[in-house]
Design a protein around this motif. Structure first.
Motif, short mmCIF file in Angstrom:
data_model
loop_
_atom_site.label_atom_id
_atom_site.label_comp_id
_atom_site.label_asym_id
_atom_site.label_seq_id
_atom_site.Cartn_x
_atom_site.Cartn_y
_atom_site.Cartn_z
N ALA A 65 0.86 -1.19 0.00
CA ALA A 65 0.00 0.00 0.00
C ALA A 65 0.89 1.24 0.00
O ALA A 65 1.76 1.38 0.86
CB ALA A 65 -0.92 0.00 1.22
N VAL A 66 0.68 2.12 -0.98
CA VAL A 66 1.48 3.33 -1.13
C VAL A 66 0.54 4.52 -1.30
O VAL A 66 -0.47 4.44 -2.01
CB VAL A 66 2.43 3.23 -2.33
CG1 VAL A 66 3.18 4.53 -2.55
CG2 VAL A 66 3.41 2.08 -2.14
N GLU A 67 0.87 5.61 -0.67
CA GLU A 67 0.06 6.82 -0.76
C GLU A 67 0.38 7.57 -2.06
O GLU A 67 1.55 7.80 -2.37
CB GLU A 67 0.32 7.72 0.45
CG GLU A 67 -0.63 8.91 0.54
CD GLU A 67 -0.37 9.75 1.77
OE1 GLU A 67 -1.32 10.02 2.52
OE2 GLU A 67 0.80 10.15 1.98
N VAL A 68 -0.65 7.96 -2.79
CA VAL A 68 -0.49 8.70 -4.05
C VAL A 68 -1.44 9.89 -4.05
O VAL A 68 -2.38 9.96 -3.24
CB VAL A 68 -0.77 7.80 -5.28
CG1 VAL A 68 0.21 6.65 -5.34
CG2 VAL A 68 -2.20 7.29 -5.25
N ARG A 69 -1.20 10.80 -4.97
CA ARG A 69 -2.07 11.97 -5.10
C ARG A 69 -3.33 11.62 -5.87
O ARG A 69 -3.29 10.89 -6.85
CB ARG A 69 -1.34 13.10 -5.82
CG ARG A 69 -0.23 13.76 -5.02
CD ARG A 69 0.12 15.12 -5.63
NE ARG A 69 0.36 15.01 -7.07
CZ ARG A 69 1.55 14.80 -7.62
NH1 ARG A 69 2.61 14.66 -6.84
NH2 ARG A 69 1.69 14.74 -8.93
N THR A 74 -5.19 12.86 -1.18
CA THR A 74 -4.33 11.69 -1.34
C THR A 74 -5.13 10.42 -1.07
O THR A 74 -6.19 10.47 -0.44
CB THR A 74 -3.13 11.74 -0.37
OG1 THR A 74 -3.62 11.77 0.97
CG2 THR A 74 -2.26 12.95 -0.64
N ALA A 75 -4.62 9.32 -1.57
CA ALA A 75 -5.27 8.03 -1.36
C ALA A 75 -4.21 6.94 -1.38
O ALA A 75 -3.07 7.16 -1.84
CB ALA A 75 -6.32 7.77 -2.44
N HIS A 76 -4.56 5.78 -0.86
CA HIS A 76 -3.65 4.64 -0.86
C HIS A 76 -4.04 3.67 -1.98
O HIS A 76 -5.21 3.31 -2.10
CB HIS A 76 -3.69 3.92 0.49
CG HIS A 76 -2.91 4.63 1.56
ND1 HIS A 76 -3.46 5.66 2.32
CD2 HIS A 76 -1.62 4.47 2.00
CE1 HIS A 76 -2.55 6.10 3.17
NE2 HIS A 76 -1.43 5.40 3.00
N GLU A 477 5.00 10.09 -11.19
CA GLU A 477 4.24 11.33 -11.23
C GLU A 477 3.45 11.57 -9.95
O GLU A 477 2.52 12.36 -9.93
CB GLU A 477 3.30 11.36 -12.45
CG GLU A 477 4.02 11.26 -13.78
CD GLU A 477 3.08 11.26 -14.96
OE1 GLU A 477 1.85 11.17 -14.73
OE2 GLU A 477 3.55 11.35 -16.10
N GLY A 478 3.81 10.85 -8.90
CA GLY A 478 3.15 11.02 -7.62
C GLY A 478 1.73 10.51 -7.55
O GLY A 478 1.10 10.57 -6.49
#
Length: 764
Positions: A65-69, A74-76, A477-478
Motif C-alpha cells: 500500500a502506497v500513498e499517491v495523489r 491523497t489516497a492509498h 508522477e506522484g
C-alpha cells in the motif's frame, strides 16, 4: 402513411429479410453477452473452502500500500507483492497460545527471519484476541473475507476480468458490424427502389413522407427483430456460459442466476437504434429522389457516392490515418496494446466502406487486367468486367461485407501475431546462453549437486548465471504505483556473459547491491539518478540507475541483485559454454543434478530433459533453442479465443449480408437476364457471367480489406521500430484466405441459385 408502410412491408418483406436477420442476430448476441457481463459485474459471494471451519484466518501480508495523489487529496493504492510475507514461526507460536491453529498451506521461506512459515492459518479463537496478537505483522480475515486465503481466489478474479474483456469486445464488434450490415442493406434497398420512390414523388408525396416510409419500415423491422433477438439471447446465454466454463475461460462456478433484466433492455433498444441509424442515411437519400426517377431505366450507376457519404468517408479516413500517425509519434507503446489494435481498425474499415463506390471502378479495372489476355474469356469476361464496373452500387454492396471480414481478420490477428513475434524475437536476442535450466527452486541444483564437481579444464571459459523472478514497484508522477517485473541476478559478471541486453545508456556490469537497471519506460531513466522503489517483498529502497535498456515491447524489465530480492527463489540457470569448455560434461553434470534421463537434453539431440522433483519442483535441462521455443511469447489462448469469436461474428454477418444483397440484386435483374438470352447467350453463359461478376466483387472486397490490413499493420510495425524492438510483421494469410474463400463460396452459391430461380420464373 401507416397504410403505405404496412403495404410496403407485406410486399417488400424479402428485401428486408437480410436486415431483419442481421438485427435479430445482433440483439441475440448482445443479450447473451450482456447476461454474461452482468454476472462478472456482480459475482455471487462464495463460501470460504480452505479454512471454512475456522472463524478467523491469519494471512501473511501480500499487498503493498502506497500513498499517491488524487487531485487535491491523497489516497492509498495497493499492488500484489511478488514475494508475500508468510505467517512466520514466531507468530504461529503466539497464535497457538490462543487456541487451535490449522495449517495446510504451502511453506515458504519467511522474509527477514530465519524460520519457515506458511501463507495462511486458521485460528479457533476470538477475533479481538487474534487482532491484538497479530498487530500489523499479518492480515486478519473473518466472514467472507476468509476466501482470500483460498488458492482459487486470485485465479477466479483474473478469470472474471478475462470473461469481461472477451464478452465486452464481442458485444462492441457485434454492434459495429450490425450497424454496418444494416446500413449497407438499406442503402442498396434505396438504390433498387428509386423508381418506386420516384412514383411516390410523382403522386404527390413530399420528401419527408418518403423518408418516413423508409424509417417506418426500419422501425417495424427493428422492433420485431429486437424482440426475436432477445428471445434468441435468452436461449443462447446458458449455452455461451457453458462453453466459457468448459473452455477454461470462466471459473467452474460461473453460471447465470437470472436476476438481471437490464441486458434485455440494452439489447432491445440497441437493436431498434441500429435499425433506425442504419436506415437514416438511406432515408435521407430516398427523400431526395425526384419524380423523374420513375421514368429512368439505366443499368449504369451515376452519382453513386453522395457528397455527405463522401465527406463522412474522407473525415473517417483522415481521422483513422491521423490517429495512427499521432499515436506512432507520441505513444507508440499504445499501438501494441490489445485494446488499441482491436478498436483502431474500425475507423479505417468504416472509411473505406463509405468510399467503396468511389473505389470500385478502379479496383475492378485493376483486378480484371489478368483476364484480358486469357483466351476463352471472350464476351463472358467482357460482361463480367463491364457489369461490375457499371453497377457500382451492387458491386460495392457485395464487396462491403467481404471488406469487413478480411480487414478484421488481417488487422486483429495480424496485429496480435506481430506483437507476439516481436516479443519472441526480443527474448531470442537477449540471450547468449547455450543451456538453460529451469525449475521452481534451483537452489539445490546450484548448491548441492551442480557444477562443483567438474574440473577447471572442463569448465574453461564457461559462465553459469543463476537468476530469480521478482518485481520492483515505483511511484510515478506522484499519482500512480507501477509494478515492473524484474530479474534478480546472483553473479553480475556471469549474467553479462550469458545475456545480450538492449542497453541504450550505462553499463550493466556496474550493477551492485545499491543499484538497478531500468528501461526507457520508467519516468526517471537517467544513468546516475537515484530512484525510490519498493522491492518484491514491499521493503522500500533507494537505488542508483547504472544502465538503461530500450523500451522494446514492454518485456525489457528491471534487473537487480539477489540482495534486493529477498524471498525470491532461483528459477533459472543460464549456462554459456566457452570455447575450451567440455559441453557434454556440463550437460551431464546438470542432468545429474536435475535427475533428468541420460538420453535426453541438449547435446543428445533428442529434445529437452525433464527431471525429477528437486526441492519441491520439477527441473528441466534444455538447450537455449529448445527453451526459447517452449517459452516463446505468443498470443494467449483467451486472446485468440476472443479474436476468433469476433471473426466468427463478422463472418456470419458477412454471409447474411452477401446472401441478402445478392437475392435482392438478382430479383431486380429480370430484364437484364432476358436481354442476354435474347442476344444468344446460353443459360450456362448467363450463369457464368453472373457468378463471375459476383466473384469479382468479392475479390474487390478482399483487395480493399487487404489494403486496410496493410495500413493497420503499419501502425504496430512503426511502433516497434520507434521502441527499438525487432520489427517482424506477421500476416495471417491462412485465416484471411479462409475468410475470403468462405465469402466467395456463400456469394457464388447464392448468386448461382438465385439466377437459376429467376431465369425459370421469367422463362428465359
Amino acid at each position: 402513411m401507416l397504410t403505405v408502410v404496412l403495404s410496403s412491408l407485406r410486399t417488400r418483406w424479402a428485401s428486408l429479410l437480410g436486415s431483419f436477420v442481421a438485427v435479430a442476430l445482433g440483439v441475440g448476441v448482445m443479450a447473451a453477452m450482456g447476461l454474461g457481463l452482468a454476472e462478472t459485474f456482480d459475482a455471487p459471494e462464495r463460501e470460504p473452502r480452505r479454512f471454512a471451519s475456522s472463524p478467523v484466518v491469519v494471512m501473511g501480508r501480500d499487498t503493498l500500500a502506497v500513498e499517491v495523489r488524487r487531485g487535491s487529496d491523497t489516497a492509498h493504492v495497493t499492488k500484489k507483492l511478488a514475494h508475500p510475507h508468510p505467517v512466520d514461526a514466531r507468530l504461529l507460536a503466539e497464535l497457538r497460545e490462543l487456541g487451535r491453529v490449522r495449517t495446510d498451506g504451502a511453506t515458504r521461506d519467511a522474509v527477514g527471519v530465519d524460520a519457515v512459515g506458511v501463507d495462511a492459518v486458521g485460528v479457533d479463537a476470538p477475533v479481538a484476541a487474534v487482532r491484538e496478537v497479530v498487530g500489523d505483522r499479518a492480515r486478519v480475515l473473518t466472514g467472507d473475507d476468509r476466501r482470500r486465503a483460498d488458492p482459487s481466489f486470485g485465479q477466479d478474479a483474473e478469470a472474471l476480468v478475462a470473461v469481461n474483456s472477451l464478452l465486452g469486445t464481442a458485444a462492441g464488434v457485434t454492434a459495429f458490424v450490425s450497424v454496418f450490415v444494416t446500413a449497407s442493406t438499406f442503402a442498396f434497398v434505396v438504390a433498387l427502389r428509386r423508381r418506386e420512390f420516384g412514383l411516390l414523388r410523382m403522386a404527390g408525396a413530399t420528401p419527408g413522407q418518403v423518408r418516413r416510409v423508409l424509417l417506418g419500415e426500419a422501425l417495424a423491422v427493428g422492433v420485431v427483430a429486437s424482440a426475436a433477438g432477445c428471445a434468441l439471447g435468452a436461449w443462447g446465454a446458458p449455452l455461451l456460459v457453458r462453453e466459457l466454463v468448459d473452455g477454461g475461460v470462466a471459473p467452474s462456478w460461473f453460471a447465470l442466476r437470472g436476476e438481471v433484466t437490464w441486458p434485455y433492455h440494452v439489447a432491445f433498444w440497441t437493436g431498434v437504434s441500429v435499425a433506425l441509424s442504419g436506415a437514416w442515411a438511406a432515408a435521407w437519400r430516398a427523400g431526395r429522389t425526384g419524380p423523374v426517377e420513375a421514368l429512368r431505366e439505366a443499368s449504369v450507376d451515376t452519382g453513386a457516392l453522395p457528397w455527405f457519404r463522401r465527406a463522412v468517408g474522407v473525415v473517417l479516413l483522415a481521422g483513422g490515418l491521423g490517429l495512427l500517425a499521432w499515436k506512432a509519434g507520441t505513444d507508440p507503446a499504445d499501438l501494441l496494446k490489445r485494446k488499441t489494435y482491436t478498436t483502431q481498425p474500425m475507423l479505417l474499415i468504416t472509411a473505406v466502406a463509405a468510399l467503396a463506390p468511389l473505389l470500385v471502378r478502379p479496383a475492378v479495372r485493376l483486378l480484371a487486367l489478368p483476364l484480358r489476355p486469357v483466351r476463352g474469356s471472350g464476351a463472358t469476361g467482357l460482361l463480367v468486367r463491364e457489369n461490375a464496373a457499371a453497377s457500382v452500387r451492387r458491386t460495392a454492396a457485395v464487396a462491403a461485407p467481404v471488406l469487413v471480414t478480411v480487414a478484421l481478420a488481417g488487422s486483429l490477428l495480424g496485429s496480435a501475431s506481430t506483437v507476439a513475434a516481436a516479443k519472441s524475437a526480443e527474448v531470442r536476442e537477449r540471450t547468449r546462453a547455450d543451456i538453460v535450466v529451469t525449475g521452481e527452486d534451483l537452489g539445490a541444483v546450484q548448491r548441492l549437486r551442480g557444477l562443483r564437481g567438474l574440473s577447471a579444464r572442463q569448465l574453461a571459459g564457461a559462465a553459469v548465471s543463476p537468476s530469480a523472478s521478482t518485481a520492483v514497484y515505483v511511484r510515478e508522477e506522484g499519482s500512480a504505483l507501477v509494478r515492473s517485473d524484474a530479474r534478480a541476478v546472483s553473479d553480475v559478471a556471469a549474467f553479462t556473459a550469458v545475456s545480450r541486453l538492449p542497453v541504450v545508456a550505462g553499463d550493466v556490469r556496474d550493477l551492485d547491491d545499491r543499484s538497478i537497471v531500468v528501461n526507457e519506460e520508467w519516468e526517471r531513466h537517467e544513468v546516475g539518478a537515484w530512484v525510490r522503489v519498493w522491492l518484491g517483498d514491499g521493503r522500500p529502497a533507494r537505488l542508483r540507475i547504472v544502465a538503461v535498456l530500450a523500451r522494446g515491447t514492454g518485456d525489457n524489465g528491471a534487473y537487480v541483485t539477489r540482495a534486493n530480492a529477498p524471498g525470491a527463489r532461483v528459477d533459472r540457470l543460464e549456462v554459456r559454454a566457452g570455447r575450451g569448455a567440455d559441453r557434454s560434461a556440463i550437460v551431464a553434470a546438470l542432468r545429474a543434478a536435475s535427475g533428468s534421463s541420460p538420453g535426453s537434453g541438449p547435446g543428445s539431440g533428442s529434445g529437452s530433459g525433464s527431471g525429477r522433483d528437486v526441492a519441491g519442483g520439477t527441473v528441466e535441462v534444455r538447450s537455449a533453442a529448445e527453451w526459447l521455443a517452449d517459452t516463446r511469447p505468443g498470443t494467449g489462448a483467451q486472446t485468440r479465443l476472443g479474436l476468433f469469436v469476433v471473426l466468427g461474428i463478422a463472418l456470419v454477418y458477412a454471409g447474411i449480408a452477401l446472401a441478402g444483397t445478392l437475392l435482392m440484386a438478382t430479383s431486380a435483374r429480370d430484364a437484364e437476364l432476358r436481354s442476354l438470352r435474347l442476344a444468344g447467350a446460353t443459360r450456362g453463359q448467363v450463369l457464368g457471367a453472373v457468378a463471375g461478376e459476383t466473384l469479382l466483387a468479392v475479390a474487390v472486397g478482399a483487395g480493399l480489406g487487404l489494403a486496410v490490413t496493410a495500413v493497420n499493420l503499419a501502425g504496430p510495425a512503426s511502433a516497434l521500430g520507434r521502441l527499438s524492438a525487432p520489427v517482424t510483421v506477421d500476416v495471417p494469410w491462412g485465416v484471411i484466405a479462409g475468410c475470403a474463400g468462405a465469402c466467395a463460396v456463400i456469394a457464388g452459391v447464392t448468386a448461382g441459385v438465385a439466377t437459376v430461380v429467376r431465369m425459370r420464373a421469367v422463362k428465359v
